[in-house]
Scaffold this motif. Structure first.
Motif, short mmCIF file in Angstrom:
data_model
loop_
_atom_site.label_atom_id
_atom_site.label_comp_id
_atom_site.label_asym_id
_atom_site.label_seq_id
_atom_site.Cartn_x
_atom_site.Cartn_y
_atom_site.Cartn_z
N HIS A 72 142.00 15.11 105.41
CA HIS A 72 141.52 16.42 105.03
C HIS A 72 140.01 16.54 105.22
O HIS A 72 139.52 17.58 105.70
N TYR A 73 139.27 15.50 104.87
CA TYR A 73 137.82 15.55 105.02
C TYR A 73 137.44 15.66 106.50
O TYR A 73 136.53 16.40 106.87
N LEU A 119 136.12 21.45 111.40
CA LEU A 119 136.10 22.90 111.29
C LEU A 119 134.66 23.41 111.22
O LEU A 119 134.28 24.36 111.92
N VAL A 120 133.85 22.78 110.39
CA VAL A 120 132.47 23.22 110.22
C VAL A 120 131.67 23.00 111.50
O VAL A 120 130.94 23.89 111.96
N THR A 121 131.79 21.82 112.11
CA THR A 121 131.01 21.53 113.32
C THR A 121 131.42 22.43 114.48
O THR A 121 130.57 22.83 115.29
N ILE A 149 143.03 20.73 96.64
CA ILE A 149 143.13 19.98 97.90
C ILE A 149 143.29 18.51 97.58
O ILE A 149 142.46 17.93 96.87
N ARG A 150 144.35 17.92 98.09
CA ARG A 150 144.56 16.49 97.83
C ARG A 150 143.51 15.69 98.60
O ARG A 150 143.40 15.80 99.81
N GLU A 205 140.21 30.86 103.83
CA GLU A 205 141.61 31.05 104.18
C GLU A 205 142.47 29.89 103.69
O GLU A 205 143.63 30.09 103.29
N THR A 206 141.91 28.69 103.69
CA THR A 206 142.71 27.50 103.36
C THR A 206 142.08 26.60 102.31
O THR A 206 142.77 26.05 101.46
#
Length: 515
Positions: free
Chosen positions: A227-228, A234-236, A221-222, A202-203
């Motif tokens: 961001h990281y 998000l993953v966790t 993605i900058r 989605e992003t």
């Protein structure tokens, strides 16, 4: 593996072609043979066939008729026509029926191999194309990205721009993110990919799995820590209960470079245990410990000095010195890094080392038996630590419990412990500088307060303890050179002079004089 059907009316030729080349080496399997076109056609209908070797002249149904019959409904199967020299003009008709080629009898091994290699490339290409068309867009992207990663950078990709556009992968820049699940052997990566796909795509970019990793191709993605961190969270959040570490590649402008970036990022992730960071690794991430060049060292270590390190750690515990304990643990870790130990070797060595230290403590400190037993039972948890940094902390906390379970006391208490330490370890290579480090004192200051406490200088006091013990051993009938070694002197002559000066007679005379 591709299936081969051999059709010829001569049994010797059929069996000869079956064994002429190592078919399986080229990803082919001879599934059956047939004696004429009619039998061959029936077996073709019963099996999935990719390649047919067929003779031109056969009874009932000849090779040309068979090819024409098959071609009415199948334009994918590959044909190699077998013919005698006199049938060459007849074989040309077969070539017009979309036949790959013909082989003149008797068939030459090298010629057949060349055809088989060429046919395999054709079948591989068709299979890849069919798989790409048959799959959904996410699966097509995954197949495409895996193909790019596997392909050699020197191989041209004529339709690259068209495929990139068709799969929606156009971007000004890219990054590769690899995600590794730690201490998890039952993770279904495909299930995890499907669970995360909608949130990631989605992003962020496109998610696929590769080897034992989840992979994300970030688009436009900058690069930033913010961001990281967002991606990590998000993953966790969607992989609850799973401990992960991420590795992020450089930014690259051409998608063709994904293979190089993938391999570099994977190499970093495979060594995640050795890095300081616990969440995500980048090209500028720092190792927790760097291997030191041993060329400048006087001593080159070929084997981890576990007994020496055991003694030093034990001394630090004896002295109740937290800093010395930390220093010794770090020095042990550094030695293992210098020796290029693997993660498994490091963990195994530390378990063995701590077992020896705690065992030594249990012999000399029976009052701590319960604490030491609990600590020994916890050693197996070393195997669960996912980074060198966490492992070192755990080892320190574990050994610090030995110190905290004892009464540290004031300076007077520390000096009593030092004296007791000398009485128990007089036979070892004790130096004031070493003990000062262990007991966390300046060596000059320790020498001064030691003299105030005992009334003697350190070396004098140590010699006295050694000589008194030497007298006891001599009276027991032990030889002079044995006594010298037992009380801490490697040089017998030096021991002889020391003993004579202290007692007033030589060791041998004292031994004879003693009843």
């Amino acid at each position: 593996m591709y299936n081969v059907l051999i059709i010829d009316d001569e049994p010797m030729i059929r069996e000869g072609l079956r064994t002429l080349i190592p078919w399986e080496d080229f990803d082919f399997n001879v599934i059956d043979t047939a004696k004429d076109g009619q039998e061959g056609f029936e077996k073709y209908k019963e099996n999935e066939v990719h390649l047919i070797l067929v003779d031109i002249r056969m009874p009932r149904m000849d090779g040309i008729t068979l090819i024409e019959t098959v071609r009415e409904n199948d334009d994918q199967v590959q044909f190699l026509v077998l013919s005698g020299y006199a049938d060459f003009s007849y074989a040309q008709k077969a070539i017009r029926q979309n036949v790959t080629g013909y082989l003149l009898k008797p068939v030459e091994e090298e010629e057949l191999i060349e055809y088989v290699k060429r046919i395999k490339k054709t079948l591989d290409s068709k299979q890849a194309s069919n798989e790409l068309k048959a799959s959904s867009l996410p699966d097509s992207r995954q197949a495409f990205l895996k193909e790019l990663i596997d392909s050699n950078e020197d191989v041209s990709y004529p339709n690259l721009n068209r495929d990139v556009a068709g799969l929606g992968l156009e971007a000004k820049n890219y990054q590769v993110v690899l995600i590794k699940c730690l201490n998890q052997t039952n993770i279904d990566l495909e299930e995890a990919r499907l669970r995360l796909t909608d949130y990631i795509e989605e992003t962020w970019g496109y998610l696929f799995s590769r080897d034992h990793y989840l992979c994300i191709l970030l688009k436009d993605i900058r690069p930033s820590l913010v961001h990281y961190n967002e991606l990590y969270e998000l993953v966790t959040n969607h992989m609850k209960g799973t401990n992960i570490v991420m590795s992020v590649s450089h930014v690259f402008p051409v998608i063709r470079d994904i293979g190089v970036e993938y391999r570099n990022t994977k190499a970093r992730l495979d060594d995640a245990f050795y890095y300081k960071e616990s969440k995500f690794l980048r090209s500028d991430s720092e190792l927790f410990l760097m291997a030191k060049d041993q060329k400048d060292n006087e001593i080159h270590i070929n084997e981890f000095p576990i007994h020496t390190v055991t003694e030093r750690l034990y001394f630090a515990l004896e002295a109740l010195n937290e800093q010395a304990l930390k220093n010794e643990i770090m020095e042990a870790a550094q030695t293992m890094i210098n020796m290029e130990y693997s993660e498994e070797q490091i963990k195994t060595s530390f378990i063995r080392l701590l077992s020896m230290v705690l065992n030594k403590c249990s012999v000399n400190k029976p009052e701590l038996s319960e604490t030491l037993s609990d600590l020994t039972a916890d050693l197996h948890k070393i195997n669960d630590k996912t980074s060198m940094y966490v492992l070192i902390d755990y080892i320190y906390d574990l050994l610090f419990k030995v110190i905290s379970s004892q009464n540290v006391g004031d300076q007077e208490g520390q000096l009593k412990k030092l004296v007791d330490f000398i009485h128990r370890h007089y036979h070892e290579n004790l130096k004031l500088e070493t003990l000062a480090k262990i007991f966390d004192y300046n060596s000059a200051y320790l020498g001064k307060i030691f003299k105030n406490h005992t009334g003697e200088y350190f070396n004098t006091y140590l010699d006295k303890i050694r000589m008194e013990n030497a007298k006891t051993l001599l009276t027991e009938g032990m030889k002079v050179y044995q006594v010298a070694e037992k009380v801490g002197y490697s040089n017998v002559d030096y021991f002889h002079n020391k003993f004579k000066k202290y007692v007033g007679m030589s060791p041998s005379k004292y031994r004879r004089k003693t009843p």
